[in-house]
Design a protein around this motif. Sequence first.
Motif, mmCIF file in Angstrom:
data_model
loop_
_atom_site.group_PDB
_atom_site.id
_atom_site.type_symbol
_atom_site.label_atom_id
_atom_site.label_comp_id
_atom_site.label_asym_id
_atom_site.label_seq_id
_atom_site.Cartn_x
_atom_site.Cartn_y
_atom_site.Cartn_z
ATOM 1 N N ARG A 142 0.828 -1.209 0.000
ATOM 2 C CA ARG A 142 0.000 0.000 0.000
ATOM 3 C C ARG A 142 0.860 1.257 0.000
ATOM 4 N NH1 ARG A 142 -3.263 -3.268 3.289
ATOM 5 N NH2 ARG A 142 -2.174 -2.559 5.172
ATOM 6 N N ALA A 143 1.959 1.225 0.723
ATOM 7 C CA ALA A 143 2.826 2.403 0.800
ATOM 8 C C ALA A 143 3.466 2.738 -0.540
ATOM 9 C CB ALA A 143 3.905 2.196 1.851
ATOM 10 N N MET A 144 3.546 1.775 -1.452
ATOM 11 C CA MET A 144 4.131 2.009 -2.763
ATOM 12 C C MET A 144 3.113 2.559 -3.765
ATOM 13 S SD MET A 144 7.281 1.337 -2.348
ATOM 14 C CE MET A 144 7.044 1.903 -0.650
ATOM 15 N N ALA A 145 1.883 2.735 -3.363
ATOM 16 C CA ALA A 145 0.827 3.206 -4.257
ATOM 17 C C ALA A 145 0.781 4.726 -4.274
ATOM 18 C CB ALA A 145 -0.523 2.656 -3.807
ATOM 19 N N PRO A 146 0.989 5.364 -5.424
ATOM 20 C CA PRO A 146 0.862 6.824 -5.470
ATOM 21 C C PRO A 146 -0.465 7.338 -4.917
ATOM 22 C CG PRO A 146 1.909 6.047 -7.464
ATOM 23 C CD PRO A 146 1.482 4.812 -6.702
ATOM 24 N N ALA A 147 -1.538 6.580 -5.126
ATOM 25 C CA ALA A 147 -2.846 7.028 -4.640
ATOM 26 C C ALA A 147 -2.875 7.206 -3.130
ATOM 27 C CB ALA A 147 -3.922 6.033 -5.068
ATOM 28 N N GLU A 148 -2.003 6.514 -2.411
ATOM 29 C CA GLU A 148 -1.965 6.623 -0.952
ATOM 30 C C GLU A 148 -1.267 7.902 -0.490
ATOM 31 O OE1 GLU A 148 -3.246 4.509 1.365
ATOM 32 O OE2 GLU A 148 -4.159 3.286 -0.218
ATOM 33 N N HIS A 149 -0.658 8.642 -1.401
ATOM 34 C CA HIS A 149 0.159 9.794 -1.012
ATOM 35 C C HIS A 149 -0.360 11.106 -1.605
ATOM 36 C CE1 HIS A 149 3.165 7.160 0.814
ATOM 37 N NE2 HIS A 149 2.966 6.360 -0.218
ATOM 38 N N VAL A 150 -1.594 11.097 -2.034
ATOM 39 C CA VAL A 150 -2.189 12.314 -2.587
ATOM 40 C C VAL A 150 -2.540 13.278 -1.454
ATOM 41 C CG1 VAL A 150 -4.212 13.222 -3.792
ATOM 42 C CG2 VAL A 150 -3.059 11.168 -4.652
ATOM 43 N N HIS A 151 -2.177 14.535 -1.628
ATOM 44 C CA HIS A 151 -2.530 15.575 -0.649
ATOM 45 C C HIS A 151 -2.490 16.916 -1.366
ATOM 46 C CE1 HIS A 151 1.759 16.841 -0.233
ATOM 47 N NE2 HIS A 151 1.971 15.568 -0.528
ATOM 48 N N GLY A 152 -2.920 17.953 -0.706
ATOM 49 C CA GLY A 152 -3.127 19.230 -1.365
ATOM 50 C C GLY A 152 -1.885 19.950 -1.816
ATOM 51 N N ALA A 153 -0.715 19.596 -1.292
ATOM 52 C CA ALA A 153 0.528 20.279 -1.654
ATOM 53 C C ALA A 153 1.302 19.576 -2.765
ATOM 54 C CB ALA A 153 1.423 20.428 -0.420
ATOM 55 N N VAL A 154 0.714 18.549 -3.377
ATOM 56 C CA VAL A 154 1.363 17.896 -4.521
ATOM 57 C C VAL A 154 1.577 18.929 -5.631
ATOM 58 C CG1 VAL A 154 0.969 16.222 -6.383
ATOM 59 C CG2 VAL A 154 0.500 15.588 -4.013
ATOM 60 N N PRO A 155 2.752 18.953 -6.263
ATOM 61 C CA PRO A 155 2.998 19.956 -7.310
ATOM 62 C C PRO A 155 2.154 19.698 -8.552
ATOM 63 C CG PRO A 155 4.782 18.363 -7.252
ATOM 64 C CD PRO A 155 3.907 18.063 -6.061
ATOM 65 N N PRO A 156 2.036 20.680 -9.444
ATOM 66 C CA PRO A 156 1.269 20.487 -10.683
ATOM 67 C C PRO A 156 1.712 19.232 -11.415
ATOM 68 C CG PRO A 156 1.883 22.785 -10.438
ATOM 69 C CD PRO A 156 2.590 22.040 -9.341
ATOM 70 N N THR A 157 0.731 18.425 -11.777
ATOM 71 C CA THR A 157 1.002 17.090 -12.313
ATOM 72 C C THR A 157 0.300 16.902 -13.645
ATOM 73 O OG1 THR A 157 1.239 16.170 -10.077
ATOM 74 C CG2 THR A 157 0.788 14.614 -11.859
ATOM 75 N N LEU A 158 1.043 16.402 -14.623
ATOM 76 C CA LEU A 158 0.497 16.032 -15.921
ATOM 77 C C LEU A 158 0.538 14.523 -16.052
ATOM 78 C CD1 LEU A 158 -0.422 16.610 -18.875
ATOM 79 C CD2 LEU A 158 2.023 16.781 -19.466
ATOM 80 N N LEU A 159 -0.631 13.901 -16.251
ATOM 81 C CA LEU A 159 -0.715 12.465 -16.482
ATOM 82 C C LEU A 159 -1.053 12.238 -17.949
ATOM 83 C CD1 LEU A 159 -2.544 13.121 -13.592
ATOM 84 C CD2 LEU A 159 -1.957 10.712 -13.347
ATOM 85 N N MET A 160 -0.304 11.356 -18.618
ATOM 86 C CA MET A 160 -0.544 11.032 -20.018
ATOM 87 C C MET A 160 -0.599 9.513 -20.154
ATOM 88 S SD MET A 160 1.897 13.904 -21.855
ATOM 89 C CE MET A 160 1.144 13.681 -23.463
ATOM 90 N N HIS A 161 -1.586 9.022 -20.903
ATOM 91 C CA HIS A 161 -1.831 7.582 -20.963
ATOM 92 C C HIS A 161 -2.455 7.241 -22.310
ATOM 93 C CE1 HIS A 161 -2.019 4.442 -17.603
ATOM 94 N NE2 HIS A 161 -2.171 3.743 -18.717
ATOM 95 N N GLY A 162 -2.110 6.066 -22.826
ATOM 96 C CA GLY A 162 -2.755 5.563 -24.023
ATOM 97 C C GLY A 162 -4.079 4.897 -23.689
ATOM 98 N N ALA A 163 -5.100 5.192 -24.479
ATOM 99 C CA ALA A 163 -6.423 4.631 -24.215
ATOM 100 C C ALA A 163 -6.442 3.120 -24.360
ATOM 101 C CB ALA A 163 -7.452 5.265 -25.151
ATOM 102 N N SER A 164 -5.522 2.576 -25.159
ATOM 103 C CA SER A 164 -5.502 1.132 -25.418
ATOM 104 C C SER A 164 -4.333 0.447 -24.727
ATOM 105 C CB SER A 164 -5.444 0.875 -26.930
ATOM 106 O OG SER A 164 -6.547 1.454 -27.583
ATOM 107 N N ASP A 165 -3.852 1.014 -23.637
ATOM 108 C CA ASP A 165 -2.716 0.440 -22.920
ATOM 109 C C ASP A 165 -3.086 -0.935 -22.375
ATOM 110 O OD1 ASP A 165 -0.621 -0.145 -21.018
ATOM 111 O OD2 ASP A 165 -0.150 1.990 -20.964
ATOM 112 N N GLY A 166 -2.359 -1.959 -22.844
ATOM 113 C CA GLY A 166 -2.629 -3.321 -22.413
ATOM 114 C C GLY A 166 -1.766 -3.799 -21.270
ATOM 115 N N VAL A 167 -0.914 -2.937 -20.728
ATOM 116 C CA VAL A 167 -0.035 -3.312 -19.622
ATOM 117 C C VAL A 167 -0.493 -2.636 -18.332
ATOM 118 C CG1 VAL A 167 2.340 -3.313 -18.764
ATOM 119 C CG2 VAL A 167 1.893 -3.672 -21.202
ATOM 120 N N VAL A 168 -0.577 -1.324 -18.369
ATOM 121 C CA VAL A 168 -1.118 -0.550 -17.245
ATOM 122 C C VAL A 168 -2.363 0.148 -17.781
ATOM 123 C CG1 VAL A 168 -0.695 1.273 -15.557
ATOM 124 C CG2 VAL A 168 1.190 -0.200 -16.279
#
Length: 300
Positions: A222-248
């Motif tokens: 659980r400690a290795m999950a980014p979702a467990e470490h979300v809080h209001g002071a996280v810096p500006p974040t850009l997430l980019m992902h392929g719609a057909s990603d078959g791995v993640v």
Amino acid sequence: MDIRELRPPVPDGPFPPPTHYPPISTTGVRGARSWTGLTYAFVHGFRPLTLDLHVPTGASGPVPLVVWIHGGGWVEGDRRYVPLQWGQQTLFDTVVGAGMAVATVDYRLLAEEPFPAPVHDCFAALRYLRRYAPDLGVDPGRVGVWGESAGAQLAALLAFAGSRPYADPHLVGDLGVGSGPVDTRAAVLFYGPDRLEEFAADDGGAPFLGAAAFQGDPDVLRAMAPAEHVHGAVPPTLLMHGASDGVVGVEHSERLHAALLGAGVDSTLEITPGADHCFIGTPIGPHLDRAVAHLRQHLR
């Protein structure tokens, strides 16, 4: 062979993992002064932990720094190489061409040491770069992180956990220089997982991990999950992902983006239709340009 000529054995689609690379030389990153093989930490009984750094030449003062973390499912990968489909050096050339330095980090893989060792290593690299920033020509107050796949999970932990007022010592570790600031000002996450449970089963169906990867301890998982470490002071974040990603699956970035927005974080999610893991099926250039634009915006 020059590193820029290195290509996957097939132009598209999956291919067997490489067992080696041919003899490779390089003319270096364009427009950069490079330090190669900087030892950022020693771990007793292991190889030295190293990074490379490429700093734009001719800069009038310290430049912003981007810390790049390679992927490879936490079990393979090398700081010198990006996914073969992208063309080597292109990412580093793009960052340097935008007036920013780029550090590329080797960390311990999970056959060497379980979690949280790779996380400790990445924090140690960040502390090293900030400690020696005046010698290296980089600005320790303008640091961003960028990772792909497993490297995006590690980059997220740097950006999220490192931005807390009091970072968790069990997560940041004390390798290398041992202490110092670990906050960052921007993050780019290419198709990374928001949690690891689906990769951690011992039933033979998981693509990467087993219980040994997290010491058989659900708390470590659980400690290795980014979702467990979300809080209001996280810096500006850009997430980019392929719609057909078959791995993640793209749902990882969708969930993480929703959690970041819920915490009041400046988060942007961009999904590329038809793109598989590593954005296979689409040109990589626009993705790199978009990521660099985000980093430039927040590291100015």
